[in-house]
Design a protein around this motif. Structure first.
Motif, PDB file in Angstrom:
ATOM      1  N   GLN B  14       0.831  -1.192   0.000  1.00 32.74           N
ATOM      2  CA  GLN B  14       0.000   0.000   0.000  1.00 32.74           C
ATOM      3  C   GLN B  14       0.867   1.244   0.000  1.00 32.74           C
ATOM      4  N   GLU B  15       0.337   2.285  -0.563  1.00 29.72           N
ATOM      5  CA  GLU B  15       1.040   3.561  -0.508  1.00 29.72           C
ATOM      6  C   GLU B  15       1.297   3.936   0.953  1.00 29.72           C
ATOM      7  N   GLY B  16       2.468   4.516   1.171  1.00 31.56           N
ATOM      8  CA  GLY B  16       2.820   4.959   2.509  1.00 31.56           C
ATOM      9  C   GLY B  16       3.542   3.929   3.349  1.00 31.56           C
ATOM     10  N   LYS B  17       3.551   2.675   2.916  1.00 31.80           N
ATOM     11  CA  LYS B  17       4.196   1.608   3.678  1.00 31.80           C
ATOM     12  C   LYS B  17       5.664   1.479   3.293  1.00 31.80           C
ATOM     13  N   ASN B  18       6.414   0.806   4.180  1.00 31.40           N
ATOM     14  CA  ASN B  18       7.833   0.531   3.952  1.00 31.40           C
ATOM     15  C   ASN B  18       8.036  -0.954   3.681  1.00 31.40           C
ATOM     16  N   TYR B  19       9.035  -1.244   2.855  1.00 31.50           N
ATOM     17  CA  TYR B  19       9.352  -2.653   2.626  1.00 31.50           C
ATOM     18  C   TYR B  19      10.767  -2.774   2.100  1.00 31.50           C
ATOM     19  N   THR B  20      11.285  -4.010   2.136  1.00 33.77           N
ATOM     20  CA  THR B  20      12.655  -4.272   1.707  1.00 33.77           C
ATOM     21  C   THR B  20      12.687  -5.437   0.722  1.00 33.77           C
ATOM     22  N   ILE B  21      13.457  -5.268  -0.339  1.00 24.44           N
ATOM     23  CA  ILE B  21      13.730  -6.327  -1.300  1.00 24.44           C
ATOM     24  C   ILE B  21      15.143  -6.832  -1.033  1.00 24.44           C
ATOM     25  N   TYR B  22      15.296  -8.163  -1.038  1.00 20.28           N
ATOM     26  CA  TYR B  22      16.581  -8.769  -0.719  1.00 20.28           C
ATOM     27  C   TYR B  22      17.210  -9.400  -1.957  1.00 20.28           C
ATOM     28  N   GLY B  59      15.816   9.580  -3.156  1.00 21.09           N
ATOM     29  CA  GLY B  59      14.378   9.696  -2.922  1.00 21.09           C
ATOM     30  C   GLY B  59      13.912   8.669  -1.904  1.00 21.09           C
ATOM     31  N   ARG B  60      12.929   7.889  -2.270  1.00 18.54           N
ATOM     32  CA  ARG B  60      12.335   6.909  -1.359  1.00 18.54           C
ATOM     33  C   ARG B  60      13.043   5.563  -1.390  1.00 18.54           C
ATOM     34  N   LEU B  61      14.113   5.442  -2.152  1.00 21.40           N
ATOM     35  CA  LEU B  61      14.846   4.190  -2.287  1.00 21.40           C
ATOM     36  C   LEU B  61      16.218   4.305  -1.632  1.00 21.40           C
ATOM     37  N   ARG B  70      27.165 -11.540   1.405  1.00 13.42           N
ATOM     38  CA  ARG B  70      26.748 -11.624  -0.016  1.00 13.42           C
ATOM     39  C   ARG B  70      25.276 -11.274  -0.128  1.00 13.42           C
ATOM     40  N   LEU B  71      24.942 -10.113   0.412  1.00 15.93           N
ATOM     41  CA  LEU B  71      23.557  -9.677   0.493  1.00 15.93           C
ATOM     42  C   LEU B  71      23.467  -8.181   0.215  1.00 15.93           C
ATOM     43  N   SER B  72      22.526  -7.827  -0.636  1.00 12.61           N
ATOM     44  CA  SER B  72      22.193  -6.423  -0.841  1.00 12.61           C
ATOM     45  C   SER B  72      20.706  -6.244  -0.594  1.00 12.61           C
ATOM     46  N   THR B  73      20.332  -5.074  -0.104  1.00  8.80           N
ATOM     47  CA  THR B  73      18.930  -4.779   0.137  1.00  8.80           C
ATOM     48  C   THR B  73      18.548  -3.482  -0.564  1.00  8.80           C
ATOM     49  N   LEU B  74      17.303  -3.436  -0.987  1.00  6.74           N
ATOM     50  CA  LEU B  74      16.723  -2.219  -1.542  1.00  6.74           C
ATOM     51  C   LEU B  74      15.518  -1.899  -0.678  1.00  6.74           C
ATOM     52  N   HIS B  75      15.619  -0.810   0.088  1.00  6.40           N
ATOM     53  CA  HIS B  75      14.564  -0.447   1.014  1.00  6.40           C
ATOM     54  C   HIS B  75      13.704   0.652   0.414  1.00  6.40           C
ATOM     55  N   ILE B  76      12.407   0.457   0.514  1.00  4.93           N
ATOM     56  CA  ILE B  76      11.445   1.417  -0.013  1.00  4.93           C
ATOM     57  C   ILE B  76      10.756   2.086   1.172  1.00  4.93           C
ATOM     58  N   THR B  77      10.804   3.395   1.197  1.00  4.41           N
ATOM     59  CA  THR B  77      10.207   4.153   2.298  1.00  4.41           C
ATOM     60  C   THR B  77       8.977   4.898   1.796  1.00  4.41           C
ATOM     61  N   ALA B  78       7.878   4.728   2.511  1.00  3.14           N
ATOM     62  CA  ALA B  78       6.631   5.442   2.188  1.00  3.14           C
ATOM     63  C   ALA B  78       6.313   5.344   0.705  1.00  3.14           C
ATOM     64  N   ALA B  79       6.052   4.137   0.268  1.00  4.41           N
ATOM     65  CA  ALA B  79       5.864   3.858  -1.154  1.00  4.41           C
ATOM     66  C   ALA B  79       4.773   4.726  -1.778  1.00  4.41           C
ATOM     67  N   THR B  86       9.390  -3.371 -12.031  1.00  4.19           N
ATOM     68  CA  THR B  86      10.175  -4.544 -11.657  1.00  4.19           C
ATOM     69  C   THR B  86      11.583  -4.082 -11.316  1.00  4.19           C
ATOM     70  N   TYR B  87      12.103  -4.570 -10.199  1.00  2.00           N
ATOM     71  CA  TYR B  87      13.429  -4.180  -9.730  1.00  2.00           C
ATOM     72  C   TYR B  87      14.361  -5.386  -9.822  1.00  2.00           C
ATOM     73  N   PHE B  88      15.508  -5.147 -10.410  1.00  3.99           N
ATOM     74  CA  PHE B  88      16.520  -6.198 -10.557  1.00  3.99           C
ATOM     75  C   PHE B  88      17.798  -5.800  -9.824  1.00  3.99           C
ATOM     76  N   CYS B  89      18.394  -6.757  -9.153  1.00  2.42           N
ATOM     77  CA  CYS B  89      19.775  -6.577  -8.737  1.00  2.42           C
ATOM     78  C   CYS B  89      20.655  -7.334  -9.721  1.00  2.42           C
TER      79      CYS B  89
END
Lengths: 111, 111
Positions: B14-22, B59-61, B70-79, B86-89
């Motif tokens: 939902q808009e406004g929420k935070n989440y992380t892609i691993y 911005g929000r990323l 061996r880990l990267s994260t992409l954190h989304i703030t207040a989506a 689609t996000y690719f590492c």
């Protein structure tokens, strides 16, 4: 400053035919890499050209071949097309050790 | 064989929420890239992470890199809806300029 230019943007071919895709790298870049992106998947590395030679190759059959010209532009050739070759083909240019610039891609449909 | 895995594969938020892609990868690398791809479009570079502990924000990323894990994260703030894509590492190697992409995460931000 023009980025990476690919042509054509869309292409429809019949099984068994051959296709040539073209890529002009970003100004100042000397390395061109080709990627295949099937629908719903991440790009897969096909091969890379530097100084007019294929320097690296991914896990693709010999039906996939390429060329780099003295002006650094590149071509990707695919022979004996299969339905499974339908994909977005992306070209990326770079300088060795530096970041990449991707073109807008060629959408190939094999029917 | 190098493997790059992302999770989740699909994320509805939902808009406004935070989440992380691993993004987990299976072998040592000296650079980690994050890209955004809109439907039918090419890859847009978001971040390049070059060292352990690197953190970059736009911005929000925000992206981070832990080379030991061996880990990267992409954190989304207040989506917001505009982040839907689609996000690719991708794992890179400075010596070869070859990229190995992850499986991708389809992000859908609902109003």
């Amino acid at each position: 400053d023009a980025g990476v230019t690919q042509s054509p943007t869309h292409l429809i071919k019949t099984r068994g035919q051959q296709v040539t895709l073209r890529c002009s790298p970003k100004s100042g870049h000397d390395t061109v890499s080709w990627y295949q992106q099937a629908l719903g998947q991440g790009p897969q590395f096909i091969f890379q050209y530097y100084e007019e030679e294929e320097r690296q190759r991914g896990n693709f059959p010999d039906r996939f071949s390429g060329h780099q010209f003295p002006n650094y532009s590149s071509e990707l050739n695919v022979n004996a097309l299969l339905l499974g070759d339908s994909a977005l083909y992306l070209c990326a240019s770079s300088l060795i050790g530096y970041g990449y610039t991707f073109g807008s891609g060629t959408r190939l449909t094999v029917v | 064989e190098l493997k790059v895995e992302q999770n989740p594969l699909f994320l509805s938020m939902q808009e406004g929420k935070n989440y992380t892609i691993y993004c987990n990868y299976s072998t040592t690398s000296d650079r980690l890239y994050w890209y955004r791809q809109d439907p039918g479009k090419s890859l847009e570079s978001l971040f390049v992470l070059l060292s352990n502990g690197a953190v970059k924000q736009e911005g929000r990323l925000m992206a981070s890199l832990d080379t030991k894990a061996r880990l990267s994260t992409l954190h989304i703030t207040a989506a917001v809806h505009d982040l839907s894509a689609t996000y690719f590492c991708a794992v890179g190697f400075s010596a070869t300029n070859k990229l190995i992409f992850g499986t991708g995460t389809l992000l859908a931000v609902q109003p």
